[in-house]
Design a protein around this motif. Structure first.
Motif, PDB file in Angstrom:
ATOM      1  N   ALA A  88      11.581   9.356  -7.823  1.00  0.00           N
ATOM      2  CA  ALA A  88      12.581   8.428  -7.284  1.00  0.00           C
ATOM      3  C   ALA A  88      12.601   8.464  -5.757  1.00  0.00           C
ATOM      4  CB  ALA A  88      13.959   8.764  -7.847  1.00  0.00           C
ATOM      5  N   GLU A  89      12.469   9.639  -5.192  1.00  0.00           N
ATOM      6  CA  GLU A  89      12.490   9.776  -3.733  1.00  0.00           C
ATOM      7  C   GLU A  89      11.268   9.131  -3.091  1.00  0.00           C
ATOM      8  OE1 GLU A  89      12.917  13.953  -3.144  1.00  0.00           O
ATOM      9  OE2 GLU A  89      14.978  13.992  -3.918  1.00  0.00           O
ATOM     10  N   VAL A  90      10.105   9.301  -3.718  1.00  0.00           N
ATOM     11  CA  VAL A  90       8.879   8.687  -3.192  1.00  0.00           C
ATOM     12  C   VAL A  90       8.986   7.168  -3.219  1.00  0.00           C
ATOM     13  CG1 VAL A  90       6.442   8.275  -3.765  1.00  0.00           C
ATOM     14  CG2 VAL A  90       7.325  10.612  -3.657  1.00  0.00           C
ATOM     15  N   ILE A  91       9.504   6.633  -4.317  1.00  0.00           N
ATOM     16  CA  ILE A  91       9.663   5.182  -4.434  1.00  0.00           C
ATOM     17  C   ILE A  91      10.629   4.654  -3.368  1.00  0.00           C
ATOM     18  CG2 ILE A  91      10.624   3.372  -5.918  1.00  0.00           C
ATOM     19  CD1 ILE A  91       9.478   4.949  -8.324  1.00  0.00           C
ATOM     20  N   ALA A  92      11.752   5.343  -3.191  1.00  0.00           N
ATOM     21  CA  ALA A  92      12.746   4.910  -2.202  1.00  0.00           C
ATOM     22  C   ALA A  92      12.180   4.968  -0.784  1.00  0.00           C
ATOM     23  CB  ALA A  92      13.992   5.779  -2.309  1.00  0.00           C
ATOM     24  N   LYS A  93      11.469   6.038  -0.486  1.00  0.00           N
ATOM     25  CA  LYS A  93      10.893   6.196   0.862  1.00  0.00           C
ATOM     26  C   LYS A  93       9.881   5.102   1.150  1.00  0.00           C
ATOM     27  CE  LYS A  93       8.402   9.425   3.834  1.00  0.00           C
ATOM     28  NZ  LYS A  93       7.741  10.768   3.935  1.00  0.00           N
ATOM     29  N   GLN A  94       9.027   4.792   0.160  1.00  0.00           N
ATOM     30  CA  GLN A  94       8.010   3.757   0.378  1.00  0.00           C
ATOM     31  C   GLN A  94       8.646   2.379   0.545  1.00  0.00           C
ATOM     32  OE1 GLN A  94       4.754   4.133   1.007  1.00  0.00           O
ATOM     33  NE2 GLN A  94       4.780   1.925   1.415  1.00  0.00           N
ATOM     34  N   ALA A  95       9.724   2.139  -0.201  1.00  0.00           N
ATOM     35  CA  ALA A  95      10.422   0.852  -0.076  1.00  0.00           C
ATOM     36  C   ALA A  95      10.984   0.678   1.334  1.00  0.00           C
ATOM     37  CB  ALA A  95      11.538   0.755  -1.109  1.00  0.00           C
ATOM     38  N   GLU A  96      11.392   1.762   1.977  1.00  0.00           N
ATOM     39  CA  GLU A  96      11.884   1.700   3.347  1.00  0.00           C
ATOM     40  C   GLU A  96      10.746   1.494   4.340  1.00  0.00           C
ATOM     41  OE1 GLU A  96      14.062   5.236   4.128  1.00  0.00           O
ATOM     42  OE2 GLU A  96      15.765   4.688   2.849  1.00  0.00           O
ATOM     43  N   GLU A  97       9.597   2.147   4.075  1.00  0.00           N
ATOM     44  CA  GLU A  97       8.486   2.129   5.030  1.00  0.00           C
ATOM     45  C   GLU A  97       7.696   0.821   5.003  1.00  0.00           C
ATOM     46  OE1 GLU A  97       4.688   5.018   5.577  1.00  0.00           O
ATOM     47  OE2 GLU A  97       6.681   5.952   5.612  1.00  0.00           O
ATOM     48  N   LEU A  98       7.254   0.422   3.797  1.00  0.00           N
ATOM     49  CA  LEU A  98       6.567  -0.856   3.618  1.00  0.00           C
ATOM     50  C   LEU A  98       6.757  -1.266   2.172  1.00  0.00           C
ATOM     51  CD1 LEU A  98       4.708  -3.144   4.688  1.00  0.00           C
ATOM     52  CD2 LEU A  98       2.777  -1.799   3.802  1.00  0.00           C
ATOM     53  N   ASN A 122      -3.209  -2.413   1.953  1.00  0.00           N
ATOM     54  CA  ASN A 122      -2.245  -1.470   2.509  1.00  0.00           C
ATOM     55  C   ASN A 122      -2.783  -0.061   2.291  1.00  0.00           C
ATOM     56  OD1 ASN A 122      -0.838  -0.180   0.000  1.00  0.00           O
ATOM     57  ND2 ASN A 122      -0.769  -2.387  -0.429  1.00  0.00           N
ATOM     58  N   ASN A 123      -2.258   0.885   3.008  1.00  0.00           N
ATOM     59  CA  ASN A 123      -2.802   2.244   2.963  1.00  0.00           C
ATOM     60  C   ASN A 123      -2.699   2.881   1.584  1.00  0.00           C
ATOM     61  OD1 ASN A 123       0.025   2.113   3.586  1.00  0.00           O
ATOM     62  ND2 ASN A 123       0.024   4.302   4.067  1.00  0.00           N
ATOM     63  N   LEU A 124      -1.614   2.599   0.859  1.00  0.00           N
ATOM     64  CA  LEU A 124      -1.427   3.213  -0.459  1.00  0.00           C
ATOM     65  C   LEU A 124      -2.437   2.676  -1.462  1.00  0.00           C
ATOM     66  CD1 LEU A 124       0.879   5.304  -0.764  1.00  0.00           C
ATOM     67  CD2 LEU A 124       1.366   3.667   1.039  1.00  0.00           C
ATOM     68  N   SER A 125      -2.710   1.371  -1.402  1.00  0.00           N
ATOM     69  CA  SER A 125      -3.678   0.754  -2.301  1.00  0.00           C
ATOM     70  C   SER A 125      -5.062   1.356  -2.094  1.00  0.00           C
ATOM     71  CB  SER A 125      -3.712  -0.760  -2.052  1.00  0.00           C
ATOM     72  OG  SER A 125      -4.746  -1.366  -2.803  1.00  0.00           O
ATOM     73  N   ALA A 166       4.487   0.431  -5.974  1.00  0.00           N
ATOM     74  CA  ALA A 166       3.840   0.807  -7.234  1.00  0.00           C
ATOM     75  C   ALA A 166       2.712   1.798  -6.984  1.00  0.00           C
ATOM     76  CB  ALA A 166       3.314  -0.438  -7.945  1.00  0.00           C
ATOM     77  N   CYS A 167       1.945   1.581  -5.916  1.00  0.00           N
ATOM     78  CA  CYS A 167       0.863   2.508  -5.576  1.00  0.00           C
ATOM     79  C   CYS A 167       1.410   3.896  -5.233  1.00  0.00           C
ATOM     80  CB  CYS A 167       0.045   1.965  -4.407  1.00  0.00           C
ATOM     81  SG  CYS A 167      -1.007   0.565  -4.821  1.00  0.00           S
ATOM     82  N   ALA A 168       2.522   3.927  -4.502  1.00  0.00           N
ATOM     83  CA  ALA A 168       3.143   5.211  -4.164  1.00  0.00           C
ATOM     84  C   ALA A 168       3.562   5.946  -5.438  1.00  0.00           C
ATOM     85  CB  ALA A 168       4.352   4.983  -3.263  1.00  0.00           C
ATOM     86  N   ALA A 169       4.111   5.195  -6.394  1.00  0.00           N
ATOM     87  CA  ALA A 169       4.514   5.808  -7.661  1.00  0.00           C
ATOM     88  C   ALA A 169       3.305   6.330  -8.427  1.00  0.00           C
ATOM     89  CB  ALA A 169       5.286   4.795  -8.502  1.00  0.00           C
ATOM     90  N   ALA A 170       2.228   5.552  -8.449  1.00  0.00           N
ATOM     91  CA  ALA A 170       1.028   5.976  -9.165  1.00  0.00           C
ATOM     92  C   ALA A 170       0.418   7.220  -8.538  1.00  0.00           C
ATOM     93  CB  ALA A 170       0.009   4.839  -9.194  1.00  0.00           C
TER      94      ALA A 170
END
Length: 465
Positions: free
Chosen positions: A73-83, A94-97, A335-339
């Motif tokens: 949950a924290e990773v998803i929230a952080k990524q939503a704030e960043e990009l 994007n970098n995560l992809s 989604a990539c951050a979650a994966a």
């Protein structure tokens, strides 16, 4: 949180008035009661009245790391704030992809190193078939476009993937493609002809497949698609050597082998991908979704062989080389951050090794339920299993009374706090991969009690003696 009965009734009224659910029975959708799930923790979920359920189906084969994971949950929230998003089209990324593509290539077998991101399993399968068509057309063979799938298979609910799917019960009032889509018999050892060994049965299926190719014309067949184990069709485990033999036929006629690991991928059989370690094959293409993010974000992917990609790219690319397939949310950063986090946690916490440990125990404990007279067969592999009810004695096909038996077991499971997935005469099980032996014992105990109660009810109704 307000979980009063009034709140449940209000939510149910809103839902019935406005929401069309997947696989809803439209005859009863506006009147039948709802299960409104409001919270999850570990292997359990809670409804709007606060009732706790052991989730025997991991949501829909997907919540592999369990519910309420704070790290995720924290990773998803952080990524939503960043990009939160940027277009993936053309040369944009994007970098995560980029990172996730490399990670998936490292997990996939052989030279499957090219990743095309989608937003679902349906999208992954659709894209895999479209790639097959693009591939052969780019090689100057556009006539090679027919697809062979199997009865009792499930590959998605888009127009194409629903047409590929072979579950007769799912074919209702929609239209389905029939000009280039063909089906051969899916493996169901429980219902094979009496006296036929598993080896003979396998040979029969492979022979039927080759005959179908010859009937269509090998020069016209682009691909064959198969789930390693047919999931929603009833956890149908193929006979030994099946996938190797089918792959050999595909190689003989230059037909691409698409292994649909939407369900089996990411640990369900004890490996990130089951193709090589379980079935001994390296397919041309793998599709995946569901467990790729453990259900925390919608995502899918197609993983394609370098050998195929290299033949139609770079200096080998056709004159107009645009691969015009993809989605607004392909490679979505969140989604990539979650994966990526999902893979990290699964590797760190040895989830696949855990499944290899508890999976055989799960199947052994379930097998003890075969002593019940209404149970025809228990089958499965690691944390993927099915209870098939059979009170009719018919081994050719399930009858209405068999389906009634499964529905009765499902109702008693629900009363006792276990969610299973009923389908015709089947009860399908796929718990979160973090389940331990105590959780397995609880599942089996509730199933045991529910089967006993269902047996008594069926006997009272005169369906069994």
């Amino acid at each position: 949180m307000n979980t009063s009965r009034v709140n449940t009734e209000e939510l149910s009224t809103k839902d019935k008035r406005h929401t069309i659910h997947p696989w809803a029975d439209l005859a009863t959708a506006s009147t039948k009661g709802d299960h409104i799930i409001t919270r999850g923790e570990g292997c359990h979920v809670y409804d709007s009245d606060g009732k706790r359920y052991l989730d025997g189906i991991a949501g829909m084969w997907c919540v592999n790391i369990g519910y309420g994971n704070q790290e995720m949950a924290e990773v998803i929230a952080k990524q939503a704030e960043e990009l939160v998003y940027y277009t993936p089209f053309g040369a944009m990324t994007n970098n995560l992809s980029a990172e996730l593509g490399e990670v998936l290539a490292g997990l996939a077998p052989g030279d499957l190193n090219r990743v095309h991101f989608t937003t679902s399993g349906s999208g992954a399968v659709d894209s895999a078939v479209r790639f097959s068509h693009y591939y052969f057309s780019a090689l100057g063979r556009p006539e090679k476009k027919h697809i062979i799938s199997r009865t009792e298979s499930y590959h998605g609910s888009s127009y194409l993937t629903a047409s590929l799917s072979g579950k007769a019960v799912d074919r209702t009032y929609f239209h389905y493609m029939s000009d280039i889509v063909h089906h051969v018999t899916g493996p169901n050892p429980y219902r094979r002809d009496e006296g036929l060994s598993l080896t003979e049965y396998c040979d029969q299926l492979v022979d039927e497949f080759e005959k179908k190719i010859l009937e269509i014309g090998p020069e016209k067949v682009a691909c064959f698609i198969a789930e390693p184990i047919m999931g929603s069709g009833g956890v149908l485990v193929p006979p030994p050597g099946y996938h190797k033999a089918m792959k050999k036929v595909c190689e003989k006629y230059e037909i691409l082998y698409i292994l649909d690991e939407v369900v089996t991928g990411f640990g369900r059989l004890g490996h990130f991908f089951s193709a090589e370690p379980v079935w001994g094959i390296v397919p041309d293409i793998i599709t995946t979704a569901k467990g790729i993010t453990s259900g925390y974000q919608p995502m899918g992917a197609v993983i394609i062989s370098d050998r195929l990609y290299d033949r139609i790219s770079g200096s080998n690319a056709p004159e107009t080389a645009y691969f015009t397939n993809g989605y607004t949310y392909s490679g979505h950063p969140v989604a990539c951050a979650a994966a990526l986090k999902n893979v990290e946690m699964m590797q760190r916490d040895n989830i696949c090794e855990h499944v290899q440990d508890v999976g055989p125990y799960f199947i052994r404990q379930l097998k003890t339920l075969e002593r019940h007279e209404i149970v025809g067969e228990i089958r499965g592999n690691h944390l993927m299993a099915c209870v098939e009810c059979n009170i009719s004695g018919n081994k050719t096909a399930a009858e209405k009374k068999d389906m009634t038996a499964a529905q009765a077991v499902d109702q008693f499971c629900d009363q006792q706090g276990l969610i299973v997935r009923p389908y015709e005469a089947l009860l399908i099980l796929s718990p979160p991969l973090i389940i331990d032996k105590a959780g397995i014992d609880e599942m089996v105990s509730i199933l045991d009690s529910s089967i006993e109660k269902a047996t008594e009810a069926l006997r009272s109704d005169g369906l069994i003696r």
